[in-house]
Design a protein around this motif. Structure first.
Motif, PDB file in Angstrom:
ATOM      1  N   UNK A   1      38.938  32.153  58.500  1.00 40.66           N
ATOM      2  CA  UNK A   1      37.617  31.512  58.552  1.00 40.66           C
ATOM      3  C   UNK A   1      37.203  31.041  57.157  1.00 40.66           C
ATOM      4  N   UNK A   2      37.470  31.865  56.152  1.00 40.88           N
ATOM      5  CA  UNK A   2      37.094  31.463  54.785  1.00 40.88           C
ATOM      6  C   UNK A   2      37.875  30.233  54.353  1.00 40.88           C
ATOM      7  N   UNK A   3      39.171  30.161  54.733  1.00 44.35           N
ATOM      8  CA  UNK A   3      39.966  28.985  54.381  1.00 44.35           C
ATOM      9  C   UNK A   3      39.470  27.751  55.135  1.00 44.35           C
ATOM     10  N   UNK A   4      39.110  27.931  56.397  1.00 45.77           N
ATOM     11  CA  UNK A   4      38.610  26.803  57.193  1.00 45.77           C
ATOM     12  C   UNK A   4      37.290  26.292  56.630  1.00 45.77           C
ATOM     13  N   UNK A   5      36.403  27.216  56.289  1.00 47.82           N
ATOM     14  CA  UNK A   5      35.108  26.822  55.742  1.00 47.82           C
ATOM     15  C   UNK A   5      35.274  26.152  54.384  1.00 47.82           C
ATOM     16  N   UNK A   6      36.135  26.730  53.529  1.00 49.09           N
ATOM     17  CA  UNK A   6      36.352  26.144  52.205  1.00 49.09           C
ATOM     18  C   UNK A   6      36.986  24.760  52.329  1.00 49.09           C
ATOM     19  N   UNK A   7      37.957  24.622  53.246  1.00 49.28           N
ATOM     20  CA  UNK A   7      38.578  23.321  53.446  1.00 49.28           C
ATOM     21  C   UNK A   7      37.603  22.302  53.985  1.00 49.28           C
ATOM     22  N   UNK A   8      36.744  22.730  54.915  1.00 51.98           N
ATOM     23  CA  UNK A   8      35.737  21.826  55.469  1.00 51.98           C
ATOM     24  C   UNK A   8      34.737  21.408  54.391  1.00 51.98           C
ATOM     25  N   UNK A   9      34.365  22.337  53.544  1.00 48.76           N
ATOM     26  CA  UNK A   9      33.461  22.012  52.436  1.00 48.76           C
ATOM     27  C   UNK A   9      34.104  21.004  51.481  1.00 48.76           C
TER      28      UNK A   9
ATOM     29  N   UNK B   1      47.668  19.130  70.059  1.00 47.02           N
ATOM     30  CA  UNK B   1      46.580  18.178  70.249  1.00 47.02           C
ATOM     31  C   UNK B   1      45.471  18.405  69.237  1.00 47.02           C
ATOM     32  N   UNK B   2      45.203  19.660  68.939  1.00 45.78           N
ATOM     33  CA  UNK B   2      44.102  19.978  68.032  1.00 45.78           C
ATOM     34  C   UNK B   2      44.364  19.407  66.643  1.00 45.78           C
ATOM     35  N   UNK B   3      45.540  19.735  66.083  1.00 40.24           N
ATOM     36  CA  UNK B   3      45.775  19.359  64.697  1.00 40.24           C
ATOM     37  C   UNK B   3      46.184  17.893  64.555  1.00 40.24           C
TER      38      UNK B   3
ATOM     39  N   UNK C   1      47.164  19.640  57.396  1.00 47.95           N
ATOM     40  CA  UNK C   1      48.475  20.232  57.631  1.00 47.95           C
ATOM     41  C   UNK C   1      48.495  21.698  57.195  1.00 47.95           C
ATOM     42  N   UNK C   2      47.801  22.012  56.106  1.00 50.42           N
ATOM     43  CA  UNK C   2      47.698  23.420  55.680  1.00 50.42           C
ATOM     44  C   UNK C   2      46.915  24.241  56.689  1.00 50.42           C
ATOM     45  N   UNK C   3      46.028  23.566  57.434  1.00 49.06           N
ATOM     46  CA  UNK C   3      45.235  24.236  58.448  1.00 49.06           C
ATOM     47  C   UNK C   3      46.034  24.581  59.713  1.00 49.06           C
ATOM     48  N   UNK C   4      47.187  23.968  59.914  1.00 54.65           N
ATOM     49  CA  UNK C   4      47.885  24.085  61.191  1.00 54.65           C
ATOM     50  C   UNK C   4      48.099  25.543  61.629  1.00 54.65           C
ATOM     51  N   UNK C   5      48.726  26.395  60.809  1.00 52.92           N
ATOM     52  CA  UNK C   5      48.881  27.794  61.231  1.00 52.92           C
ATOM     53  C   UNK C   5      47.546  28.527  61.339  1.00 52.92           C
TER      54      UNK C   5
ATOM     55  N   UNK D   1      43.334  31.062  64.742  1.00 50.59           N
ATOM     56  CA  UNK D   1      41.920  31.136  65.103  1.00 50.59           C
ATOM     57  C   UNK D   1      41.696  30.853  66.584  1.00 50.59           C
ATOM     58  N   UNK D   2      42.452  29.917  67.129  1.00 51.90           N
ATOM     59  CA  UNK D   2      42.274  29.578  68.540  1.00 51.90           C
ATOM     60  C   UNK D   2      42.880  30.639  69.455  1.00 51.90           C
ATOM     61  N   UNK D   3      43.749  31.486  68.912  1.00 48.00           N
ATOM     62  CA  UNK D   3      44.326  32.587  69.694  1.00 48.00           C
ATOM     63  C   UNK D   3      43.570  33.896  69.506  1.00 48.00           C
ATOM     64  N   UNK D   4      42.708  33.963  68.532  1.00 48.39           N
ATOM     65  CA  UNK D   4      42.113  35.247  68.160  1.00 48.39           C
ATOM     66  C   UNK D   4      41.290  35.854  69.284  1.00 48.39           C
ATOM     67  N   UNK D   5      40.772  35.020  70.184  1.00 52.33           N
ATOM     68  CA  UNK D   5      39.994  35.554  71.304  1.00 52.33           C
ATOM     69  C   UNK D   5      40.803  36.493  72.168  1.00 52.33           C
ATOM     70  N   UNK D   6      42.068  36.142  72.399  1.00 51.33           N
ATOM     71  CA  UNK D   6      42.934  37.016  73.192  1.00 51.33           C
ATOM     72  C   UNK D   6      43.244  38.306  72.442  1.00 51.33           C
ATOM     73  N   UNK D   7      43.423  38.200  71.132  1.00 57.53           N
ATOM     74  CA  UNK D   7      43.666  39.410  70.321  1.00 57.53           C
ATOM     75  C   UNK D   7      42.456  40.331  70.392  1.00 57.53           C
TER      76      UNK D   7
END
Length: 552
Positions: free
Chosen positions: A155-163, A262-264, A296-300, A305-311
């Protein structure tokens, strides 16, 4: 009350510094993860004779730094090495933290199991609890490592990248944020459906495990009554239910896997369209390249993040079942239990009711008392009272003048031991079962006594300390088992010995040797013999040197 959240919260609370260290390492690694795409974009810009004002700000940072390509390569190399070092430490710390969590949880669960009220296993069977040590542990470990620690880093990487994308282009930042929000809602809905299926699967697996445990625990009855075909049919029905649920799970999981690209790549397409038709908001080439590198760095990261709900779902279910173990009733212990300060000298039976029998006598060191109980139910009840697995319904037991129910349970059991098939030998080997301890001294003592007993009892000669034991010691003959139970009780050195049918299955020579052992033992101990045969332990059959009182 222990619940699934308090289990994780208590561990994190006791390891705050380590958790914060993980967060710091993740944050630092994320900064270098975002710096590398920017450096790459700037290098491409320099190669094609283009530069961006924003990159100039990053490179200068108020300092007089060279803008040559060679200098950029050096910075790029340092960034790669630093990120590799940070990745190593963050993954190592995260792995060690999750392993410590599972270690403490396994230890606490096993400790709790050993203190549970025995009725829990009688009514539910041990199979109900076995899953806590298998599948649940894996799900719980992932809940901490991926569902909390890795999720926070992602989440921190996603937020920092989005910023960073916002900084490069505000409008593009809103486009990327909108796309991610739509995809997050879609995968939240899919994860809910997968979570419901997973909950059913886990319930069916637990039921199947309990089914197999019950059948295998009663394999002789099953075979004797010729029920293999019927039980196979029952198991096939359960296995078929699991397979159908597995098909449904695979279907939903395949949909998720198909949607990940599709997402990335859909997001990359949106960025390219924005760059093509941006008009006044169009990105310069170096900024567009940097955004693509960030995606591309966001791909993994997005996949996790999209799987974390199942975890979360799996981990929450596992923690819920584990928390229920901590909510089960424990052995009955008096709230104001009194410690046993001095070794007791007398065990007193005060109107102790056993169905048709009432016991009223005392047993002191140096005495042997024989209790004749013809009914199996009465013998089992007495054994459970003496081991304090149950509390007497009528009557009392005293150690000297103290009611045993008011004594600390562990202290009470330090002074009394039982040799009975009701409490069979257990352990991986015979040596482990006899020693009762991992200490070298206890093992050597047990080995020495076993050697002596092998010379007295020919039936024990095939055995040795490394002889493997089956469950409930079923690979021993009844005579071997009875003798070894007696040996185990003597090795404990406890002052009160309760012997259930010590002469059963023995030949005359072995009986004579047991009498001699009991004669020596009673000098420092108090012996209580439980027999159903009225002639098995008379004064003549034992030894006249043994002080024996018959209670009929």
């Amino acid at each position: 009350m222990t619940n699934q959240f308090s289990i994780v919260g208590a561990f994190i609370g006791s390891n705050k510094r380590r958790v914060l260290a993980c967060f710091f390492l993740d944050f630092a690694a994320n900064l270098f993860t975002l710096l590398i795409p920017l450096l790459t974009a700037q290098a491409v810009a320099l190669l094609f004779g283009h530069s961006s004002g924003r990159f100039e700000v990053i490179m200068d940072a108020g300092l007089s730094l060279p803008h040559s390509f060679s200098f950029l390569v050096i910075v790029f190399g340092l960034a790669l090495v630093t990120r590799a070092v940070l990745d190593y430490w963050k993954k190592k710390q995260r792995g060690m933290l999750s392993e410590d969590f599972i270690f403490e949880l396994r230890r606490d669960i096993f400790h709790r199991h050993l203190r549970l009220d025995p009725g829990q296993y009688t009514s539910k069977g041990a199979g109900r609890y076995l899953l806590r040590f298998s599948g649940d542990m894996g799900s719980v470990q992932q809940f901490l490592s991926k569902g909390i620690l890795q999720f926070s880093a992602d989440v921190s990487l996603l937020v920092a990248g989005l910023a960073l994308i916002w900084w490069l282009n505000v409008w593009l930042g809103w486009v990327v944020a909108g796309w991610l929000a739509v995809m997050a809602l879609l995968f939240w809905w899919l994860n809910r459906k997968v979570g419901r299926i997973e909950k059913l699967r886990r319930s069916r697996k637990s039921t199947a495990l309990d089914f197999v445990n019950r059948r295998l625990s009663n394999i002789q009855t099953l075979q004797a009554l010729n029920r293999q075909g019927m039980e196979n049919a029952r198991f096939r029905r359960r296995a078929e239910q699991l397979r159908r649920l597995g098909y449904r799970y695979s279907h939903m999981a395949a949909i998720q896997e198909a949607l990940f690209p599709l997402v990335i790549y859909g997001l990359i397409g949106v960025v390219l369209i924005f760059g093509w038709q941006g008009g006044a908001t169009r990105l310069d080439p170096s900024s567009l390249f940097a955004v693509l590198m960030i995606l591309l760095a966001w791909r993994p990261v997005l996949q996790r993040l999209l799987r974390v709900g199942l975890i979360w779902k799996k981990g929450s279910l596992s923690l819920y079942h584990i928390a229920r173990v901590f909510q089960q009733p424990l052995e009955q212990v008096a709230a104001d239990a009194v410690p046993v300060i001095h070794p007791p000298k007398t065990l007193i039976f005060n109107n102790l009711k056993l169905n048709q029998q009432t016991l009223e006598f005392s047993l002191a060191t140096g005495e042997t008392v024989w209790v004749g109980l013809a009914e199996e139910a009465e013998r089992q009840t007495l054994l459970r009272y003496l081991s304090r697995l149950e509390s007497p319904e009528k009557g009392q037991l005293f150690f000297d003048e103290a009611n045993v129910l008011q004594l600390d349970l562990k202290d009470y059991r330090r002074y009394i031991t039982l040799a009975s098939p009701t409490f069979p030998l257990y352990g991986a080997t015979l040596g482990e079962a006899l020693a009762g301890s991992s200490s070298r001294e206890a093992s050597e003592k047990a080995a020495l006594q076993l050697t002596v007993w092998k010379s007295l009892f020919p039936s024990l000669q095939p055995l040795h300390m490394d002889t493997p034991l089956n469950e409930t010691a079923s690979n021993l003959t009844p005579a071997q088992h009875g003798l070894l139970l007696l040996l185990r009780s003597l090795l404990t050195g406890k002052p009160f010995l309760v012997l259930d049918h010590p002469f059963k299955h023995l030949d005359p020579s072995a009986k004579a040797n047991v009498r001699g052992i009991l004669e020596q033992a009673q000098h420092k101990r108090a012996l209580l013999l439980i027999e159903s045969d009225m002639e098995a332990a008379t004064t003549d059959n034992l030894n006249k040197k043994i002080k024996i009182r018959q209670l009929k």
